[in-house]
Design a protein around this motif. Sequence first.
Motif, PDB file in Angstrom:
ATOM      1  N   LYS A  47       3.639  -6.174  -2.734  1.00 17.06           N
ATOM      2  CA  LYS A  47       4.172  -5.108  -3.489  1.00 17.06           C
ATOM      3  C   LYS A  47       5.586  -5.654  -3.967  1.00 17.06           C
ATOM      4  O   LYS A  47       6.447  -4.553  -4.044  1.00 17.06           O
ATOM      5  N   TYR A  80       1.393  -0.795 -12.535  1.00 16.86           N
ATOM      6  CA  TYR A  80       1.576  -1.600 -11.146  1.00 16.86           C
ATOM      7  C   TYR A  80       2.540  -0.874 -10.230  1.00 16.86           C
ATOM      8  O   TYR A  80       2.274  -1.094  -8.830  1.00 16.86           O
ATOM      9  N   SER A  83       0.731   1.851  -8.599  1.00 13.82           N
ATOM     10  CA  SER A  83      -0.043   1.408  -7.271  1.00 13.82           C
ATOM     11  C   SER A  83       0.668   0.740  -6.029  1.00 13.82           C
ATOM     12  O   SER A  83       0.448   1.026  -5.040  1.00 13.82           O
ATOM     13  N   ASP A  86       1.979   3.197  -3.284  1.00 13.84           N
ATOM     14  CA  ASP A  86       0.873   3.758  -2.316  1.00 13.84           C
ATOM     15  C   ASP A  86       0.804   2.707  -1.219  1.00 13.84           C
ATOM     16  O   ASP A  86       0.717   1.733  -1.420  1.00 13.84           O
ATOM     17  N   PHE A  89      -2.275   0.563  -0.570  1.00 11.76           N
ATOM     18  CA  PHE A  89      -2.544  -0.243  -1.671  1.00 11.76           C
ATOM     19  C   PHE A  89      -2.554  -1.669  -1.418  1.00 11.76           C
ATOM     20  O   PHE A  89      -1.553  -1.991  -0.875  1.00 11.76           O
ATOM     21  N   PHE A 117      -6.777   1.813  -1.147  1.00 15.70           N
ATOM     22  CA  PHE A 117      -5.819   2.610  -1.865  1.00 15.70           C
ATOM     23  C   PHE A 117      -5.947   4.100  -1.068  1.00 15.70           C
ATOM     24  O   PHE A 117      -6.872   4.353  -0.380  1.00 15.70           O
TER      25      PHE A 117
END
Length: 156
Positions: A47, A80, A83, A86, A89, A117
Amino acid sequence: MRELTITFGVTCLAFASAACSNALAAETDEQSIHETYKAWVEATNEKDIEKWSTFLATSPYFHPADSSPLASTEEVISYYARSFADPRFSLDCKQEYVDVSESGEMAWSRGECKATFTGPDGNEASGTSRWLKVWIKQSDGSWRCRVNTWTNVDQL
């Protein structure tokens, strides 16, 4: 006649050498794209949006299955970043096919990803997608993703 035969032989050898060189370059480029994609998925699962965004070519065009097309670097990164926010994710992806153009300046790849997710109900959810990417070779020899589109297999 002998000079003609020698000239023909040298010409054939030059063509064969060039063909072999092009095949080796394509194989090297294909391997580079596989390594680049693997590193990109790792950045996704970490991430790390800054690291992740370094895999984008100039003027990327992404078309997610759940969104209208994203036609700028800012739109792609914003998508992104949501996303990545999360905590559940993650992606489990495999790149199944890579084809490098004859010029060696562009390539195509396709594969499949399983995403995990947080679903709308707040519980863990997952889905599988099939994707297609267009890669552009940079002046330093690295590969960056210019186009990325995918379809959710679970909804087909």
